[in-house]
Write a protein that holds these residues in place. Structure first.
Motif, mmCIF file in Angstrom:
data_model
loop_
_atom_site.group_PDB
_atom_site.id
_atom_site.type_symbol
_atom_site.label_atom_id
_atom_site.label_comp_id
_atom_site.label_asym_id
_atom_site.label_seq_id
_atom_site.Cartn_x
_atom_site.Cartn_y
_atom_site.Cartn_z
ATOM 1 N N PRO A 205 0.692 -1.369 -0.018
ATOM 2 C CA PRO A 205 0.028 0.149 -0.115
ATOM 3 C C PRO A 205 0.876 1.267 -0.140
ATOM 4 C CG PRO A 205 -0.887 -1.464 1.343
ATOM 5 C CD PRO A 205 0.519 -2.127 1.210
ATOM 6 N N GLY A 206 0.690 1.990 -1.024
ATOM 7 C CA GLY A 206 1.332 3.357 -1.143
ATOM 8 C C GLY A 206 2.594 3.154 -1.822
ATOM 9 N N GLY A 207 3.061 1.975 -2.055
ATOM 10 C CA GLY A 207 4.202 1.621 -3.049
ATOM 11 C C GLY A 207 4.116 1.797 -4.639
ATOM 12 N N GLU A 208 5.084 1.652 -5.374
ATOM 13 C CA GLU A 208 4.961 1.596 -6.768
ATOM 14 C C GLU A 208 5.239 0.206 -7.179
ATOM 15 O OE1 GLU A 208 7.729 4.584 -7.902
ATOM 16 O OE2 GLU A 208 6.639 6.267 -7.607
ATOM 17 N N ALA A 209 4.531 -0.014 -8.317
ATOM 18 C CA ALA A 209 4.836 -1.275 -9.255
ATOM 19 C C ALA A 209 5.076 -0.864 -10.566
ATOM 20 C CB ALA A 209 3.715 -2.230 -9.263
ATOM 21 N N TRP A 210 6.668 -1.194 -10.990
ATOM 22 C CA TRP A 210 6.851 -0.770 -12.106
ATOM 23 C C TRP A 210 6.770 -2.211 -13.238
ATOM 24 C CZ3 TRP A 210 12.036 2.552 -12.657
ATOM 25 C CH2 TRP A 210 11.698 3.637 -11.876
ATOM 26 N N THR A 211 6.020 -2.132 -14.295
ATOM 27 C CA THR A 211 5.895 -3.196 -15.238
ATOM 28 C C THR A 211 6.796 -3.274 -16.326
ATOM 29 O OG1 THR A 211 3.521 -3.309 -14.289
ATOM 30 C CG2 THR A 211 3.892 -4.420 -16.216
ATOM 31 N N PHE A 212 7.211 -4.575 -16.646
ATOM 32 C CA PHE A 212 8.041 -4.610 -17.721
ATOM 33 C C PHE A 212 7.364 -5.612 -18.493
ATOM 34 C CE2 PHE A 212 10.575 -2.660 -14.713
ATOM 35 C CZ PHE A 212 11.618 -2.286 -15.635
ATOM 36 N N SER A 213 7.586 -5.675 -19.985
ATOM 37 C CA SER A 213 6.695 -6.439 -20.995
ATOM 38 C C SER A 213 7.364 -7.730 -21.367
ATOM 39 C CB SER A 213 6.555 -5.721 -22.476
ATOM 40 O OG SER A 213 7.758 -5.428 -23.022
ATOM 41 N N THR A 214 8.841 -8.020 -20.768
ATOM 42 C CA THR A 214 9.511 -9.162 -20.994
ATOM 43 C C THR A 214 10.119 -9.744 -19.820
ATOM 44 O OG1 THR A 214 11.503 -8.330 -21.807
ATOM 45 C CG2 THR A 214 9.686 -8.635 -23.400
ATOM 46 N N ILE A 215 10.203 -11.058 -19.559
ATOM 47 C CA ILE A 215 10.822 -11.592 -18.546
ATOM 48 C C ILE A 215 12.219 -10.923 -18.236
ATOM 49 C CG2 ILE A 215 11.738 -13.748 -17.595
ATOM 50 C CD1 ILE A 215 9.048 -15.010 -18.568
ATOM 51 N N ASP A 216 13.002 -11.060 -19.663
ATOM 52 C CA ASP A 216 14.326 -10.690 -19.782
ATOM 53 C C ASP A 216 14.557 -9.139 -19.022
ATOM 54 O OD1 ASP A 216 15.083 -12.948 -20.489
ATOM 55 O OD2 ASP A 216 15.315 -12.535 -22.661
ATOM 56 N N ALA A 217 13.645 -8.057 -19.485
ATOM 57 C CA ALA A 217 13.596 -6.709 -19.049
ATOM 58 C C ALA A 217 13.317 -6.624 -17.613
ATOM 59 C CB ALA A 217 12.625 -6.010 -19.746
ATOM 60 N N ALA A 218 12.409 -7.473 -16.996
ATOM 61 C CA ALA A 218 12.422 -7.541 -15.707
ATOM 62 C C ALA A 218 13.417 -7.940 -14.833
ATOM 63 C CB ALA A 218 10.999 -8.268 -15.235
ATOM 64 N N ILE A 219 14.260 -9.211 -15.488
ATOM 65 C CA ILE A 219 15.449 -9.646 -14.707
ATOM 66 C C ILE A 219 16.327 -8.468 -14.724
ATOM 67 C CG2 ILE A 219 17.036 -11.169 -14.845
ATOM 68 C CD1 ILE A 219 14.927 -13.137 -15.992
ATOM 69 N N ASP A 220 16.548 -7.793 -15.827
ATOM 70 C CA ASP A 220 17.567 -6.847 -15.920
ATOM 71 C C ASP A 220 17.471 -5.755 -15.006
ATOM 72 O OD1 ASP A 220 19.060 -8.313 -17.991
ATOM 73 O OD2 ASP A 220 18.274 -7.120 -19.506
ATOM 74 N N ALA A 221 16.039 -5.516 -14.853
ATOM 75 C CA ALA A 221 15.665 -4.471 -13.871
ATOM 76 C C ALA A 221 15.911 -4.597 -12.381
ATOM 77 C CB ALA A 221 14.096 -3.928 -14.139
ATOM 78 N N VAL A 222 15.786 -5.734 -12.017
ATOM 79 C CA VAL A 222 16.295 -6.407 -10.733
ATOM 80 C C VAL A 222 18.037 -6.291 -10.685
ATOM 81 C CG1 VAL A 222 16.246 -8.190 -8.986
ATOM 82 C CG2 VAL A 222 14.278 -7.582 -10.347
ATOM 83 N N MET A 223 18.615 -6.832 -11.600
ATOM 84 C CA MET A 223 20.155 -7.017 -11.675
ATOM 85 C C MET A 223 20.440 -5.575 -11.717
ATOM 86 S SD MET A 223 21.138 -10.202 -11.679
ATOM 87 C CE MET A 223 22.713 -9.775 -12.659
ATOM 88 N N TYR A 224 19.932 -4.537 -12.001
ATOM 89 C CA TYR A 224 20.628 -3.048 -12.008
ATOM 90 C C TYR A 224 19.883 -2.537 -11.032
ATOM 91 C CZ TYR A 224 22.915 -3.508 -16.381
ATOM 92 O OH TYR A 224 23.819 -3.737 -17.288
#
Length: 288
Positions: A205-224
């Motif tokens: 609650p009150g937090g943000e969710a960033w959505t990525f269209s591919t699995i690889d992009a989501a993995i990279d976002a976490v890695m960075y």
């Protein structure tokens, strides 16, 4: 008209592989004199010596090796053409359309496709990967076999195949790992929840969710270190084993499962041999 024939080149290939005219004649159900005559005619028309005798074995000359290597793709293509013609005559399919949710483990998918190709080299597989829950424009209405998260589909009915485990992870240097554990929603709120399109993992609650269209992009976002996220465990196994990514110690659990179902096009009744084989390969425990 061509000076040489595919039959002559095929005989040359067999002689070289088997090492003698006699063995090539036996395998091709010809007389040895017929094999010798065709290869003599081939060399005469080319004006190039292709074979020499090395002891009891027939071997290629340098010119013969060069020319045979050039013609081999034509021989293979012609063999495939004849095999496909046989397939058409016998009523077997030459194309299989498959739709697979991209969360299905890649190493299992390509192991399945490799085995299928070895059994049916004359059948082309057209594979479409989708993120089903992301609302992509699906092409499964044209697909023969589907691996999707939902069990029932407008084109057919499916059976449970496997569960895909998602784990909550972050980069090992992320500030989350400096906090006391277990982590509460209040503690997670400052950092974005990284999620794959279509996932239903709500941000605190009150937090943000960033959505990525591919699995690889989501993995990279976490890695960075953009944020933390729920990712398919199989796709980040290496990063977990090396410790680059670490499981986030959430107070409400760190693992969730998404089911996948194996669906067959409803109009495929009865099932043909290739479809049955592909379903069997997907269903094998070793491929899960």
């Amino acid at each position: 008209m061509h000076k040489t024939t595919l039959e002559q080149w095929s005989l040359l290939e067999r002689v070289v592989e088997l090492g003698s005219f006699a063995r090539a004649a036996e395998e091709t159900h010809r007389s040895q004199s017929s094999v010798s005559y065709n290869l003599a005619l081939l060399q005469e028309r080319l004006g190039v010596a292709l074979l020499v005798q090395a002891g009891r074995k027939a071997v290629l000359t340098p010119e013969g090796e060069l020319l045979l290597n050039q013609v081999k793709p034509l021989l293979n293509a012609f063999t495939l053409l004849e095999t496909r013609a046989t397939t058409l005559r016998n009523g077997m399919r030459t194309r299989l359309d498959v739709v697979v949710d991209s969360i299905f483990p890649r190493r299992h998918l390509f192991a399945i496709l490799r085995q299928f190709q070895q059994r049916y080299p004359q059948t082309e597989v057209h594979l479409t990967e989708i993120l089903e829950n992301a609302g992509e424009a699906l092409t499964q209405s044209e697909a023969d076999v589907m691996v999707l998260t939902r069990r029932h589909d407008v084109t057919g009915r499916g059976e449970w195949l496997m569960n895909i485990d998602f784990v909550a992870v972050a980069h090992r240097e992320h500030p989350l790992f400096e906090l006391d554990t277990p982590l509460t929603d209040e503690m997670l709120r400052p950092w974005p929840l990284i999620q794959i399109a279509g996932q239903n993992y709500a941000a605190p609650p009150g937090g943000e969710a960033w959505t990525f269209s591919t699995i690889d992009a989501a993995i990279d976002a976490v890695m960075y270190q953009v944020g933390y996220g729920w990712l398919p465990e199989e796709r980040i196994q290496q990063q977990l084993e090396t410790g680059v990514l670490k499981t986030v110690p959430l107070n409400h659990g760190t693992r969730r499962a998404t089911p996948l179902h194996l669906i067959v096009k409803r109009t495929l009744a009865p099932l043909d041999e290739q479809v049955e084989t592909l379903l069997h390969l997907f269903s094998q425990p070793s491929q899960r």
